[in-house]
Design an enzyme around this catalytic site. Structure first.
Site, PDB file in Angstrom:
ATOM      1  N   SER A 124      56.368  75.425  91.510  1.00  0.00           N
ATOM      2  CA  SER A 124      55.886  75.507  92.888  1.00  0.00           C
ATOM      3  C   SER A 124      56.558  76.671  93.598  1.00  0.00           C
ATOM      4  CB  SER A 124      56.258  74.202  93.587  1.00  0.00           C
ATOM      5  OG  SER A 124      56.149  74.350  94.982  1.00  0.00           O
ATOM      6  N   TYR A 149      62.481  66.938  96.121  1.00  0.00           N
ATOM      7  CA  TYR A 149      61.321  67.324  95.299  1.00  0.00           C
ATOM      8  C   TYR A 149      61.458  68.787  94.865  1.00  0.00           C
ATOM      9  CZ  TYR A 149      56.738  69.256  94.261  1.00  0.00           C
ATOM     10  OH  TYR A 149      55.711  69.953  93.669  1.00  0.00           O
ATOM     11  N   LYS A 153      61.919  70.727  91.011  1.00  0.00           N
ATOM     12  CA  LYS A 153      61.158  71.848  90.438  1.00  0.00           C
ATOM     13  C   LYS A 153      62.109  72.962  89.996  1.00  0.00           C
ATOM     14  CE  LYS A 153      57.107  70.261  90.605  1.00  0.00           C
ATOM     15  NZ  LYS A 153      56.524  69.829  89.353  1.00  0.00           N
TER      16      LYS A 153
HETATM   17  P1  NAD Z   1      49.186  64.198  91.285  1.00  0.00           P
HETATM   18  O1  NAD Z   1      50.115  63.178  91.806  1.00  0.00           O
HETATM   19  O2  NAD Z   1      47.739  64.081  91.655  1.00  0.00           O
HETATM   20  O3  NAD Z   1      49.295  64.289  89.697  1.00  0.00           O
HETATM   21  C1  NAD Z   1      50.477  63.978  88.998  1.00  0.00           C
HETATM   22  C2  NAD Z   1      50.099  62.952  87.949  1.00  0.00           C
HETATM   23  O4  NAD Z   1      51.259  62.632  87.183  1.00  0.00           O
HETATM   24  C3  NAD Z   1      49.564  61.648  88.538  1.00  0.00           C
HETATM   25  O5  NAD Z   1      48.336  61.337  87.917  1.00  0.00           O
HETATM   26  C4  NAD Z   1      50.646  60.619  88.206  1.00  0.00           C
HETATM   27  O6  NAD Z   1      50.091  59.328  87.984  1.00  0.00           O
HETATM   28  C5  NAD Z   1      51.261  61.229  86.959  1.00  0.00           C
HETATM   29  N1  NAD Z   1      52.669  60.862  86.704  1.00  0.00           N
HETATM   30  C6  NAD Z   1      53.716  60.930  87.559  1.00  0.00           C
HETATM   31  N2  NAD Z   1      54.853  60.547  86.947  1.00  0.00           N
HETATM   32  C7  NAD Z   1      54.500  60.240  85.660  1.00  0.00           C
HETATM   33  C8  NAD Z   1      55.216  59.774  84.523  1.00  0.00           C
HETATM   34  N3  NAD Z   1      56.529  59.532  84.568  1.00  0.00           N
HETATM   35  N4  NAD Z   1      54.547  59.566  83.361  1.00  0.00           N
HETATM   36  C9  NAD Z   1      53.204  59.789  83.292  1.00  0.00           C
HETATM   37  N5  NAD Z   1      52.477  60.213  84.341  1.00  0.00           N
HETATM   38  C10 NAD Z   1      53.111  60.441  85.501  1.00  0.00           C
HETATM   39  O7  NAD Z   1      49.742  65.624  91.740  1.00  0.00           O
HETATM   40  P2  NAD Z   1      49.102  67.070  91.618  1.00  0.00           P
HETATM   41  O8  NAD Z   1      48.888  67.589  92.985  1.00  0.00           O
HETATM   42  O9  NAD Z   1      47.983  67.073  90.648  1.00  0.00           O
HETATM   43  O10 NAD Z   1      50.337  67.856  91.013  1.00  0.00           O
HETATM   44  C11 NAD Z   1      50.506  68.091  89.627  1.00  0.00           C
HETATM   45  C12 NAD Z   1      51.795  68.836  89.402  1.00  0.00           C
HETATM   46  O11 NAD Z   1      51.764  70.051  90.138  1.00  0.00           O
HETATM   47  C13 NAD Z   1      53.033  68.085  89.874  1.00  0.00           C
HETATM   48  O12 NAD Z   1      54.082  68.333  88.961  1.00  0.00           O
HETATM   49  C14 NAD Z   1      53.336  68.718  91.210  1.00  0.00           C
HETATM   50  O13 NAD Z   1      54.690  68.624  91.550  1.00  0.00           O
HETATM   51  C15 NAD Z   1      52.921  70.155  90.946  1.00  0.00           C
HETATM   52  N6  NAD Z   1      52.597  70.882  92.175  1.00  0.00           N
HETATM   53  C16 NAD Z   1      51.656  70.376  93.022  1.00  0.00           C
HETATM   54  C17 NAD Z   1      51.380  71.050  94.209  1.00  0.00           C
HETATM   55  C18 NAD Z   1      50.369  70.491  95.185  1.00  0.00           C
HETATM   56  O14 NAD Z   1      50.365  70.927  96.334  1.00  0.00           O
HETATM   57  N7  NAD Z   1      49.494  69.578  94.798  1.00  0.00           N
HETATM   58  C19 NAD Z   1      52.035  72.252  94.499  1.00  0.00           C
HETATM   59  C20 NAD Z   1      52.983  72.753  93.598  1.00  0.00           C
HETATM   60  C21 NAD Z   1      53.250  72.058  92.436  1.00  0.00           C
END
Ligand code: NAD
Ligand code: UDP
Length: 346
Positions: A124, A149, A153
């Site tokens: 991120s 959080y 990262k």
């Molecule tokens: P999201 O919550 O929709 O997806 C994450 C998924 O991981 C979920 O389906 C959740 O059920 C699953 N999960 C969490 N912990 C788990 C575990 N221990 N075992 C198995 N599954 C698990 O979030 P997203 O927005 O799709 O984000 C995906 C990734 O991108 C994350 O790592 C997030 O930190 C990163 N990210 C997201 C953003 C954003 O703004 N959405 C920005 C930067 C980085």
């Protein structure tokens, strides 16, 4: 050979799975559904005509991971699984460090046990902290994160860098996302936050659909042209395609690795390079959908940065990737998803 997608039922994961399947890849998803719904897997099937293999499992569960690696030949892992709510991470730091750090350590350990050393990681822009100079490039210094959080990262990046340094068989790609918004143009998959949304666009679409009365605008006294914070919003489908391009680069590297010994660590910003203020996003949403969004001014949200936007030239030069959707298309697609699914996947 299949691509293992952790967190593949989630927002960005599900969009990436669609692009992988459409590009001809076999996909295996592992997700504990802690922040997603099995319905997203059904929707992926509707869009692509193919059902990805799905394991309802936790990445902290070694036994479950071993079974997956034993059953399927995996070429690369795209690692999305993690907890991501900034405010919640301040209240539950242990849960965030435990899930995100131990999850990654466990996954990486099982990967190497099974000889799988290709990894694309969801990082991120938060790892840059608060920088004076914009746009952010991959050479910008890493900053101090403002919440647990963000630290997870930064720590996960460090762990993966160190692992790649110690064992040059690893190909590690760190993708630093800016602000993913929007939804698949079909309106079948999209962002479905649990409870009150923390992020701007899902909040706006829930106001538009009548689930929430108005948006709270967090501060209008920042040092920006209209006083509201500026972010680099990127369409989730563009982001998903960024993963596909990173995967192709890893495949090329794997083929060439016998010939060269260049370090195989890639770090890329995935953003558009354009910054939009909160007020511009609200106006952009209205322009794209015809819907006015009532808002009330609230105090600044702790930890918010005034301005953050990317220089994404490196992703273009090295991955051949660039964002294609503009802010109006992002808003239109977010609304298409929300209006077709007023209560998300429920
Ligand atoms: P999201 O919550 O929709 O997806 C994450 C998924 O991981 C979920 O389906 C959740 O059920 C699953 N999960 C969490 N912990 C788990 C575990 N221990 N075992 C198995 N599954 C698990 O979030 P997203 O927005 O799709 O984000 C995906 C990734 O991108 C994350 O790592 C997030 O930190 C990163 N990210 C997201 C953003 C954003 O703004 N959405 C920005 C930067 C980085
Ligand atoms: N924001 C807002 N009201 C909300 C949610 C967000 O005014 O209900 C603002 C927030 O202060 C920030 C911008 O919108 O300036 C983007 O916030 P988001 O949480 O979506 O992304 P991030 O802060 O992670 O960049």
């Amino acid at each position: 050979m299949a691509v293992l997608v952790t967190g593949g039922a989630g927002y960005i994961g599900s969009h990436t799975v669609v692009e992988l399947i459409l590009a001809g890849y076999d996909v295996v998803i592992v997700d504990n559904l802690s922040n997603s719904s099995r319905e997203s897997i059904e929707r992926i099937k509707t869009i692509t005509g193919k059902t990805p293999e799905f394991y309802h499992a936790d990445i902290l569960d070694r036994k479950a991971l071993r079974e997956i690696f034993a059953k399927t030949e995996i070429s690369c892992c795209i690692h999305f699984a993690g907890l991501k709510a900034v405010g919640e991470s301040v209240e539950k730091p242990w849960e965030y460090y435990h899930n995100n750090i131990l999850g990654t350590l466990t996954l990486v350990d099982e990967m190497r046990r099974h000889g799988v050393k290709n990894l694309i990681f969801s990082s991120s822009a938060t790892v840059y902290g608060d920088q004076e100079t914009m746009p952010l490039t991959e050479a910008s210094p890493l900053g101090t994160c403002s919440n647990p959080y963000g630290f997870t990262k930064a720590m996960q990046e460090q762990i993966l860098r160190d692992i790649q340094t110690a064992d040059r068989e690893w190909n590690v790609t760190l993708l630093r996302y800016f602000n993913p918004i929007g939804a698949h143009p079909s309106g079948l998959i999209g962002e479905d936050p649990r409870g009150i949304p923390n992020n701007l666009l899902p909040y706006i679409t829930q106001v538009a659909v009548g689930r929430l009365p108005h948006l709270g605008l967090f501060g209008d006294d920042y040092d920006t042209p209209d006083g509201t914070c500026i972010r680099d919003y990127i369409h989730v489908v563009d982001l998903a395609i960024g993963h596909l391009m990173a995967l192709r680069r890893i495949e090329e590297q794997t083929e060439q690795s016998a010939l060269q010994s260049a370090p195989q660590l890639g770090v890329y910003n995935l953003g558009t390079g354009n910054g939009y203020s909160v007020l511009e996003v609200i106006a952009g949403f209205t322009k794209a959908t015809g819907i006015e969004i009532p808002w009330v001014l609230k105090p600044r949200r702790s930890g918010d940065l005034a301005v953050s936007y990317a220089n994404a030239d490196k992703a273009w030069t090295e991955l051949g990737w660039e964002a294609t959707y503009d802010i109006h298309q992002m808003c239109a697609h977010a609304w298409n998803w929300q209006s077709k699914n007023p209560n998300g996947y429920e």
